[in-house]
Motif scaffolding. Structure first.
Motif, PDB file in Angstrom:
ATOM      1  N   ASN A  42       4.014  -7.150  14.278  1.00 43.34           N
ATOM      2  CA  ASN A  42       3.862  -6.670  15.646  1.00 43.34           C
ATOM      3  C   ASN A  42       4.871  -5.557  15.897  1.00 43.34           C
ATOM      4  O   ASN A  42       5.779  -5.319  15.090  1.00 43.34           O
ATOM      5  N   ILE A  43       4.732  -4.875  17.013  1.00 39.76           N
ATOM      6  CA  ILE A  43       5.556  -3.704  17.300  1.00 39.76           C
ATOM      7  C   ILE A  43       7.021  -4.077  17.469  1.00 39.76           C
ATOM      8  O   ILE A  43       7.915  -3.278  17.154  1.00 39.76           O
ATOM      9  N   VAL A  44       7.311  -5.285  17.949  1.00 40.81           N
ATOM     10  CA  VAL A  44       8.702  -5.715  18.108  1.00 40.81           C
ATOM     11  C   VAL A  44       9.378  -5.775  16.740  1.00 40.81           C
ATOM     12  O   VAL A  44      10.503  -5.288  16.558  1.00 40.81           O
ATOM     13  N   TRP A  45       8.694  -6.342  15.759  1.00 41.59           N
ATOM     14  CA  TRP A  45       9.252  -6.409  14.401  1.00 41.59           C
ATOM     15  C   TRP A  45       9.370  -4.999  13.822  1.00 41.59           C
ATOM     16  O   TRP A  45      10.406  -4.635  13.268  1.00 41.59           O
ATOM     17  N   TYR A  46       8.320  -4.213  13.963  1.00 47.31           N
ATOM     18  CA  TYR A  46       8.313  -2.869  13.380  1.00 47.31           C
ATOM     19  C   TYR A  46       9.408  -1.988  13.972  1.00 47.31           C
ATOM     20  O   TYR A  46      10.021  -1.184  13.269  1.00 47.31           O
ATOM     21  N   SER A  47       9.704  -2.136  15.261  1.00 46.15           N
ATOM     22  CA  SER A  47      10.748  -1.320  15.872  1.00 46.15           C
ATOM     23  C   SER A  47      12.125  -1.645  15.305  1.00 46.15           C
ATOM     24  O   SER A  47      13.029  -0.811  15.338  1.00 46.15           O
ATOM     25  N   ASN A  48      12.295  -2.841  14.748  1.00 48.50           N
ATOM     26  CA  ASN A  48      13.548  -3.206  14.097  1.00 48.50           C
ATOM     27  C   ASN A  48      13.582  -2.810  12.623  1.00 48.50           C
ATOM     28  O   ASN A  48      14.659  -2.730  12.033  1.00 48.50           O
ATOM     29  N   PHE A  49      12.418  -2.616  12.012  1.00 46.58           N
ATOM     30  CA  PHE A  49      12.325  -2.226  10.608  1.00 46.58           C
ATOM     31  C   PHE A  49      11.334  -1.071  10.436  1.00 46.58           C
ATOM     32  O   PHE A  49      10.334  -1.197   9.738  1.00 46.58           O
ATOM     33  N   PRO A  50      11.596   0.080  11.072  1.00 46.23           N
ATOM     34  CA  PRO A  50      10.620   1.174  11.002  1.00 46.23           C
ATOM     35  C   PRO A  50      10.453   1.760   9.602  1.00 46.23           C
ATOM     36  O   PRO A  50       9.462   2.418   9.318  1.00 46.23           O
ATOM     37  N   GLU A  51      11.397   1.487   8.711  1.00 47.82           N
ATOM     38  CA  GLU A  51      11.306   2.002   7.354  1.00 47.82           C
ATOM     39  C   GLU A  51      10.622   1.017   6.396  1.00 47.82           C
ATOM     40  O   GLU A  51      10.516   1.287   5.199  1.00 47.82           O
ATOM     41  N   ALA A  52      10.128  -0.093   6.908  1.00 45.21           N
ATOM     42  CA  ALA A  52       9.509  -1.122   6.052  1.00 45.21           C
ATOM     43  C   ALA A  52       8.328  -0.544   5.286  1.00 45.21           C
ATOM     44  O   ALA A  52       7.595   0.306   5.803  1.00 45.21           O
ATOM     45  N   LYS A  53       8.162  -1.016   4.063  1.00 44.10           N
ATOM     46  CA  LYS A  53       7.023  -0.567   3.260  1.00 44.10           C
ATOM     47  C   LYS A  53       6.499  -1.718   2.417  1.00 44.10           C
ATOM     48  O   LYS A  53       7.235  -2.628   2.052  1.00 44.10           O
ATOM     49  N   VAL A  54       5.200  -1.640   2.124  1.00 44.26           N
ATOM     50  CA  VAL A  54       4.510  -2.658   1.335  1.00 44.26           C
ATOM     51  C   VAL A  54       4.041  -2.010   0.035  1.00 44.26           C
ATOM     52  O   VAL A  54       3.487  -0.914   0.059  1.00 44.26           O
ATOM     53  N   THR A  55       4.256  -2.712  -1.072  1.00 46.84           N
ATOM     54  CA  THR A  55       3.821  -2.215  -2.375  1.00 46.84           C
ATOM     55  C   THR A  55       2.971  -3.280  -3.064  1.00 46.84           C
ATOM     56  O   THR A  55       3.379  -4.442  -3.130  1.00 46.84           O
ATOM     57  N   HIS A  56       1.806  -2.863  -3.551  1.00 48.01           N
ATOM     58  CA  HIS A  56       0.987  -3.733  -4.405  1.00 48.01           C
ATOM     59  C   HIS A  56       1.514  -3.565  -5.820  1.00 48.01           C
ATOM     60  O   HIS A  56       1.420  -2.478  -6.389  1.00 48.01           O
ATOM     61  N   LEU A  57       2.059  -4.617  -6.382  1.00 47.13           N
ATOM     62  CA  LEU A  57       2.645  -4.563  -7.718  1.00 47.13           C
ATOM     63  C   LEU A  57       1.577  -4.804  -8.785  1.00 47.13           C
ATOM     64  O   LEU A  57       0.449  -5.173  -8.471  1.00 47.13           O
ATOM     65  N   THR A  58       1.942  -4.634 -10.025  1.00 50.31           N
ATOM     66  CA  THR A  58       1.010  -4.811 -11.138  1.00 50.31           C
ATOM     67  C   THR A  58       0.593  -6.269 -11.264  1.00 50.31           C
ATOM     68  O   THR A  58       1.430  -7.171 -11.229  1.00 50.31           O
ATOM     69  N   ARG A  59      -0.706  -6.481 -11.423  1.00 52.74           N
ATOM     70  CA  ARG A  59      -1.265  -7.827 -11.571  1.00 52.74           C
ATOM     71  C   ARG A  59      -0.921  -8.361 -12.966  1.00 52.74           C
ATOM     72  O   ARG A  59      -1.071  -7.674 -13.959  1.00 52.74           O
ATOM     73  N   CYS A  60      -0.472  -9.606 -13.023  1.00 53.10           N
ATOM     74  CA  CYS A  60      -0.262 -10.280 -14.306  1.00 53.10           C
ATOM     75  C   CYS A  60      -0.312 -11.788 -14.071  1.00 53.10           C
ATOM     76  O   CYS A  60       0.137 -12.275 -13.040  1.00 53.10           O
ATOM     77  N   HIS A  61      -0.912 -12.523 -14.966  1.00 46.85           N
ATOM     78  CA  HIS A  61      -0.994 -13.988 -14.912  1.00 46.85           C
ATOM     79  C   HIS A  61      -1.734 -14.527 -13.688  1.00 46.85           C
ATOM     80  O   HIS A  61      -1.584 -15.694 -13.344  1.00 46.85           O
ATOM     81  N   SER A  62      -2.485 -13.701 -13.004  1.00 49.60           N
ATOM     82  CA  SER A  62      -3.202 -14.151 -11.818  1.00 49.60           C
ATOM     83  C   SER A  62      -4.346 -13.187 -11.542  1.00 49.60           C
ATOM     84  O   SER A  62      -4.356 -12.066 -12.035  1.00 49.60           O
ATOM     85  N   ASP A  63      -5.303 -13.629 -10.726  1.00 52.68           N
ATOM     86  CA  ASP A  63      -6.352 -12.712 -10.291  1.00 52.68           C
ATOM     87  C   ASP A  63      -5.906 -11.919  -9.055  1.00 52.68           C
ATOM     88  O   ASP A  63      -6.620 -11.056  -8.574  1.00 52.68           O
ATOM     89  N   HIS A  64      -4.702 -12.203  -8.542  1.00 53.47           N
ATOM     90  CA  HIS A  64      -4.118 -11.453  -7.428  1.00 53.47           C
ATOM     91  C   HIS A  64      -2.906 -10.683  -7.932  1.00 53.47           C
ATOM     92  O   HIS A  64      -2.199 -11.140  -8.821  1.00 53.47           O
ATOM     93  N   CYS A  65      -2.646  -9.536  -7.320  1.00 54.20           N
ATOM     94  CA  CYS A  65      -1.401  -8.842  -7.636  1.00 54.20           C
ATOM     95  C   CYS A  65      -0.344  -9.263  -6.616  1.00 54.20           C
ATOM     96  O   CYS A  65      -0.675  -9.585  -5.470  1.00 54.20           O
ATOM     97  N   PRO A  66       0.915  -9.280  -7.016  1.00 60.80           N
ATOM     98  CA  PRO A  66       1.977  -9.576  -6.048  1.00 60.80           C
ATOM     99  C   PRO A  66       2.054  -8.449  -5.026  1.00 60.80           C
ATOM    100  O   PRO A  66       1.822  -7.281  -5.350  1.00 60.80           O
ATOM    101  N   VAL A  67       2.378  -8.806  -3.786  1.00 62.90           N
ATOM    102  CA  VAL A  67       2.519  -7.817  -2.721  1.00 62.90           C
ATOM    103  C   VAL A  67       3.948  -7.934  -2.193  1.00 62.90           C
ATOM    104  O   VAL A  67       4.378  -9.008  -1.771  1.00 62.90           O
ATOM    105  N   LEU A  68       4.680  -6.829  -2.249  1.00 65.30           N
ATOM    106  CA  LEU A  68       6.106  -6.814  -1.917  1.00 65.30           C
ATOM    107  C   LEU A  68       6.333  -6.101  -0.594  1.00 65.30           C
ATOM    108  O   LEU A  68       5.858  -4.984  -0.390  1.00 65.30           O
ATOM    109  N   LEU A  69       7.081  -6.739   0.300  1.00 63.34           N
ATOM    110  CA  LEU A  69       7.521  -6.114   1.546  1.00 63.34           C
ATOM    111  C   LEU A  69       9.002  -5.791   1.402  1.00 63.34           C
ATOM    112  O   LEU A  69       9.808  -6.673   1.117  1.00 63.34           O
ATOM    113  N   GLU A  70       9.344  -4.514   1.588  1.00 64.39           N
ATOM    114  CA  GLU A  70      10.737  -4.090   1.581  1.00 64.39           C
ATOM    115  C   GLU A  70      11.094  -3.628   2.979  1.00 64.39           C
ATOM    116  O   GLU A  70      10.373  -2.819   3.571  1.00 64.39           O
TER     117      GLU A  70
END
Length: 193
Positions: free
Chosen positions: A150-178
């Motif tokens: 939500n916007i309250v969270w985003y206003s505290n972390f405006p530089e946040a980014k999400v990365t889809h990492l390389t898939r391994c050992h699963s049918d899903h790839c890990p998703v990283l929030l920084e």
């Protein structure tokens, strides 16, 4: 530290893990499709709600999750993150192969996100987070793992980014929030004629 929800047979189940040196996590509730906690950053007084999701592959059960999220949104005005596997593409571009995206189901998902005042943080990396792993003629890929804030969270972390990492050992790839970007120190260039 960890909190987990039970599996249904061999399916489902969530694990939420964290570094207790960095954050304090307090359980609010947990059921099959969701773990609901408050997160407090140890180095500050900032707290937010984190909602970890494993949405059921069955639409009827996902509808219960959408209703739970919508009801929760009316109970607080805190910073909020919803993350996990939603088992529902939002738009046609979120899917490759197989049947087309159900507009009715996608609209119900979007309606829930709108009631919660959530925005998708976007991503970098591969477009799709899940694959059935078949050959091209039968291949299905979808973007069903996401972070919403939500916007309250985003206003505290405006530089946040999400990365889809390389898939391994699963049918899903890990998703990283920084929540912070890593900046390289840039020294001023010397002035020259």
């Amino acid at each position: 530290m960890a909190i987990h929800s039970d599996t249904i047979g061999y399916a489902g189940g969530l694990w939420l893990l964290w570094n207790s040196d960095r954050v304090e996590v307090s359980l609010i509730s947990k059921i099959e499709q969701e773990i609901h906690v408050t997160v407090k950053v140890c180095a500050s007084d900032f707290s937010w709600i984190f909602f970890a999701v494993y949405a059921s592959p069955r639409f009827e059960e996902r509808s219960i999750l959408w209703n739970n999220l919508s009801a929760l949104a009316e109970l607080h005005n805190m910073a909020w993150v919803i993350a996990g596997e939603f088992n529902e593409p939002l738009v046609e571009d979120d899917k490759f192969g197989g049947r087309t995206v159900s507009m009715n189901r996608s609209l119900q998902f979007k309606d829930c996100l709108d009631k919660c005042n959530m925005v998708d943080l976007g991503f970098s990396g591969p477009r799709f987070t899940w694959s059935n792993g078949r050959e091209l003629s039968m291949l299905i890929q979808e973007r069903i793992d996401r972070f919403f804030v939500n916007i309250v969270w985003y206003s505290n972390f405006p530089e946040a980014k999400v990365t889809h990492l390389t898939r391994c050992h699963s049918d899903h790839c890990p998703v990283l929030l920084e929540t912070t970007q890593h900046f390289q120190l840039q020294l001023p260039k010397p002035f020259r004629f």
